[in-house]
Every structure is written in structure tokens, then in C-alpha cells.
Design a protein around this motif. Structure first.
Motif, PDB file in Angstrom:
ATOM      1  N   HIS A  49     -16.140  -1.638   8.949  1.00  0.00           N
ATOM      2  CA  HIS A  49     -15.316  -2.848   8.879  1.00  0.00           C
ATOM      3  C   HIS A  49     -14.702  -3.020   7.491  1.00  0.00           C
ATOM      4  CE1 HIS A  49     -16.009  -4.283  12.875  1.00  0.00           C
ATOM      5  NE2 HIS A  49     -17.320  -4.402  12.707  1.00  0.00           N
ATOM      6  N   ALA A  50     -15.453  -2.707   6.454  1.00  0.00           N
ATOM      7  CA  ALA A  50     -14.925  -2.822   5.086  1.00  0.00           C
ATOM      8  C   ALA A  50     -13.770  -1.844   4.872  1.00  0.00           C
ATOM      9  CB  ALA A  50     -16.032  -2.565   4.064  1.00  0.00           C
ATOM     10  N   SER A  51     -13.902  -0.636   5.383  1.00  0.00           N
ATOM     11  CA  SER A  51     -12.823   0.355   5.238  1.00  0.00           C
ATOM     12  C   SER A  51     -11.563  -0.107   5.961  1.00  0.00           C
ATOM     13  CB  SER A  51     -13.272   1.709   5.789  1.00  0.00           C
ATOM     14  OG  SER A  51     -14.365   2.195   5.059  1.00  0.00           O
ATOM     15  N   GLY A  52     -11.724  -0.633   7.168  1.00  0.00           N
ATOM     16  CA  GLY A  52     -10.580  -1.142   7.918  1.00  0.00           C
ATOM     17  C   GLY A  52      -9.940  -2.339   7.237  1.00  0.00           C
ATOM     18  N   ALA A  53     -10.760  -3.249   6.733  1.00  0.00           N
ATOM     19  CA  ALA A  53     -10.234  -4.430   6.046  1.00  0.00           C
ATOM     20  C   ALA A  53      -9.493  -4.031   4.774  1.00  0.00           C
ATOM     21  CB  ALA A  53     -11.371  -5.403   5.719  1.00  0.00           C
ATOM     22  N   ALA A  54     -10.003  -3.043   4.053  1.00  0.00           N
ATOM     23  CA  ALA A  54      -9.331  -2.578   2.833  1.00  0.00           C
ATOM     24  C   ALA A  54      -7.956  -2.008   3.161  1.00  0.00           C
ATOM     25  CB  ALA A  54     -10.188  -1.542   2.116  1.00  0.00           C
ATOM     26  N   LEU A  55      -7.864  -1.224   4.235  1.00  0.00           N
ATOM     27  CA  LEU A  55      -6.565  -0.690   4.647  1.00  0.00           C
ATOM     28  C   LEU A  55      -5.608  -1.814   5.036  1.00  0.00           C
ATOM     29  CD1 LEU A  55      -7.593   2.424   6.753  1.00  0.00           C
ATOM     30  CD2 LEU A  55      -6.242   2.429   4.646  1.00  0.00           C
ATOM     31  N   TYR A  56      -6.097  -2.786   5.786  1.00  0.00           N
ATOM     32  CA  TYR A  56      -5.266  -3.910   6.216  1.00  0.00           C
ATOM     33  C   TYR A  56      -4.755  -4.698   5.009  1.00  0.00           C
ATOM     34  CZ  TYR A  56      -3.924  -8.267   8.499  1.00  0.00           C
ATOM     35  OH  TYR A  56      -3.242  -9.379   8.922  1.00  0.00           O
ATOM     36  N   LEU A  57      -5.637  -4.988   4.056  1.00  0.00           N
ATOM     37  CA  LEU A  57      -5.230  -5.739   2.868  1.00  0.00           C
ATOM     38  C   LEU A  57      -4.262  -4.939   2.004  1.00  0.00           C
ATOM     39  CD1 LEU A  57      -8.609  -7.436   1.920  1.00  0.00           C
ATOM     40  CD2 LEU A  57      -6.609  -8.499   2.996  1.00  0.00           C
ATOM     41  N   ARG A  58      -4.461  -3.629   1.930  1.00  0.00           N
ATOM     42  CA  ARG A  58      -3.527  -2.779   1.176  1.00  0.00           C
ATOM     43  C   ARG A  58      -2.145  -2.812   1.824  1.00  0.00           C
ATOM     44  NH1 ARG A  58      -5.518   2.958   1.067  1.00  0.00           N
ATOM     45  NH2 ARG A  58      -7.322   1.877   0.234  1.00  0.00           N
ATOM     46  N   TRP A  59      -2.109  -2.735   3.156  1.00  0.00           N
ATOM     47  CA  TRP A  59      -0.836  -2.808   3.876  1.00  0.00           C
ATOM     48  C   TRP A  59      -0.162  -4.158   3.627  1.00  0.00           C
ATOM     49  CZ3 TRP A  59       0.067  -5.992   8.313  1.00  0.00           C
ATOM     50  CH2 TRP A  59       1.319  -5.812   8.894  1.00  0.00           C
ATOM     51  N   CYS A  60      -0.932  -5.226   3.697  1.00  0.00           N
ATOM     52  CA  CYS A  60      -0.371  -6.555   3.438  1.00  0.00           C
ATOM     53  C   CYS A  60       0.255  -6.621   2.047  1.00  0.00           C
ATOM     54  CB  CYS A  60      -1.447  -7.633   3.573  1.00  0.00           C
ATOM     55  SG  CYS A  60      -1.993  -7.927   5.263  1.00  0.00           S
ATOM     56  N   ARG A  61      -0.463  -6.109   1.059  1.00  0.00           N
ATOM     57  CA  ARG A  61       0.042  -6.132  -0.313  1.00  0.00           C
ATOM     58  C   ARG A  61       1.317  -5.300  -0.447  1.00  0.00           C
ATOM     59  NH1 ARG A  61      -3.853  -3.388  -4.009  1.00  0.00           N
ATOM     60  NH2 ARG A  61      -2.828  -1.604  -3.110  1.00  0.00           N
ATOM     61  N   GLU A  62       1.310  -4.086   0.112  1.00  0.00           N
ATOM     62  CA  GLU A  62       2.444  -3.182  -0.040  1.00  0.00           C
ATOM     63  C   GLU A  62       3.676  -3.633   0.733  1.00  0.00           C
ATOM     64  OE1 GLU A  62       1.255   0.855   0.727  1.00  0.00           O
ATOM     65  OE2 GLU A  62      -0.259   0.791  -0.861  1.00  0.00           O
ATOM     66  N   THR A  63       3.497  -4.453   1.746  1.00  0.00           N
ATOM     67  CA  THR A  63       4.633  -4.918   2.540  1.00  0.00           C
ATOM     68  C   THR A  63       4.978  -6.376   2.263  1.00  0.00           C
ATOM     69  OG1 THR A  63       3.197  -5.469   4.420  1.00  0.00           O
ATOM     70  CG2 THR A  63       4.185  -3.265   4.395  1.00  0.00           C
ATOM     71  N   GLY A  64       4.300  -6.990   1.296  1.00  0.00           N
ATOM     72  CA  GLY A  64       4.605  -8.356   0.907  1.00  0.00           C
ATOM     73  C   GLY A  64       4.176  -9.415   1.907  1.00  0.00           C
ATOM     74  N   ARG A  65       3.157  -9.120   2.696  1.00  0.00           N
ATOM     75  CA  ARG A  65       2.678 -10.077   3.692  1.00  0.00           C
ATOM     76  C   ARG A  65       1.404 -10.757   3.195  1.00  0.00           C
ATOM     77  NH1 ARG A  65       5.048  -5.971   6.588  1.00  0.00           N
ATOM     78  NH2 ARG A  65       6.127  -6.576   8.495  1.00  0.00           N
ATOM     79  N   GLN A  66       1.194 -11.983   3.631  1.00  0.00           N
ATOM     80  CA  GLN A  66      -0.060 -12.687   3.390  1.00  0.00           C
ATOM     81  C   GLN A  66      -0.996 -12.340   4.542  1.00  0.00           C
ATOM     82  OE1 GLN A  66      -0.792 -14.566   0.629  1.00  0.00           O
ATOM     83  NE2 GLN A  66       1.161 -13.730  -0.066  1.00  0.00           N
ATOM     84  N   TRP A  67      -2.239 -11.985   4.250  1.00  0.00           N
ATOM     85  CA  TRP A  67      -3.125 -11.472   5.297  1.00  0.00           C
ATOM     86  C   TRP A  67      -3.311 -12.425   6.473  1.00  0.00           C
ATOM     87  CZ3 TRP A  67      -7.625 -13.607   6.892  1.00  0.00           C
ATOM     88  CH2 TRP A  67      -8.264 -14.500   6.046  1.00  0.00           C
ATOM     89  N   PRO A  68      -3.391 -13.759   6.294  1.00  0.00           N
ATOM     90  CA  PRO A  68      -3.588 -14.600   7.474  1.00  0.00           C
ATOM     91  C   PRO A  68      -2.386 -14.592   8.428  1.00  0.00           C
ATOM     92  CG  PRO A  68      -4.145 -15.820   5.473  1.00  0.00           C
ATOM     93  CD  PRO A  68      -3.446 -14.562   5.060  1.00  0.00           C
ATOM     94  N   ASP A  69      -1.194 -14.395   7.890  1.00  0.00           N
ATOM     95  CA  ASP A  69       0.022 -14.432   8.700  1.00  0.00           C
ATOM     96  C   ASP A  69       0.440 -13.060   9.227  1.00  0.00           C
ATOM     97  OD1 ASP A  69       0.198 -17.159   8.095  1.00  0.00           O
ATOM     98  OD2 ASP A  69       1.260 -16.700   6.221  1.00  0.00           O
TER      99      ASP A  69
END
Length: 115
Positions: A49-69
Motif C-alpha cells: 500500500h505504501a508503494s502504491g500511495a507513493a506512486l499516486y502522490l508522485r503522479w499527483c505532484r508531477e501533473t499538478g493535481r491535489q491528491w483528494p481531487d
């Protein structure tokens, strides 16, 4: 962002997510501790779960998205996972692949029982 193992003074272990400045990401850490100790999940489950969450948060950062949205764009996250290399080649700009290109990541399925 990356998954990181944590060993508590009691000897119990779980995994969390740290950012590029080596700070724990609080909302993810709270969720992973809850899974591990509140829901009695295995240590390796929190690692996954931590590995998946890290990838998701990295994608959010790189694409300018806020993780909740960003959940509404989860399909774009799946495309990003499939076609974006985990690390760009040394000395090159980030290479973004797309549909029709060779996938950067693959799912390996193992056959069980000779099926």
C-alpha cells in the motif's frame, strides 16, 4: 516520494511514505498505521500500500493535481503507470510515452499448476 520501513520501539514494523525531503507524509502514515495495527494487516501489506500511495502522490505532484481531487482522473494515473518510465535515462529530459508505445512497466502473471 517513496515507501520507507519504520521500526517502532516495541519492535513492530510497518511501512510509510516519505517525500523528497525525507519527511513522513502525515495522511498516508496515519492510514498505513491504521491498516497495520488497527486492522491487523501484515507488514508486507503496508509495504504494498505504501508503494502504491507513493506512486499516486508522485503522479499527483508531477501533473499538478491535489491528491483528494485526483481520484476522478484515476484512468490517467493508470496510463501514467503503464507508459512512463520509473526513471528517465541519465542526462535526458523526462520521456512521456503514450498508447501504441512499448509499455514501461509490465504485469507478470505466473501460471500455477501448469495451467
Amino acid at each position: 516520494m517513496r515507501a520507507f520501513p519504520v521500526v517502532l520501539p516495541s519492535g513492530s514494523r510497518y511501512w510509510t511514505v516519505i517525500d523528497d525531503d525525507l519527511n513522513v507524509v502525515p495522511v498516508v502514515d496515519h492510514w498505513l498505521r491504521y491498516l497495520r495495527f488497527g486492522r491487523s494487516r501484515a507488514e508486507l501489506t503496508t509495504r504494498a500500500h505504501a508503494s502504491g500511495a507513493a506512486l499516486y502522490l508522485r503522479w499527483c505532484r508531477e501533473t499538478g493535481r491535489q491528491w483528494p481531487d485526483a481520484a476522478r482522473d484515476l484512468g490517467l494515473f493508470m496510463v501514467w503507470l503503464k507508459y512512463t518510465p520509473s526513471r528517465p535515462p541519465a542526462g535526458e529530459e523526462v520521456l512521456l510515452l503514450g498508447p501504441g508505445a512499448e509499455p514501461a512497466r509490465r504485469v507478470v502473471l505466473h501460471q500455477v499448476g501448469g495451467v
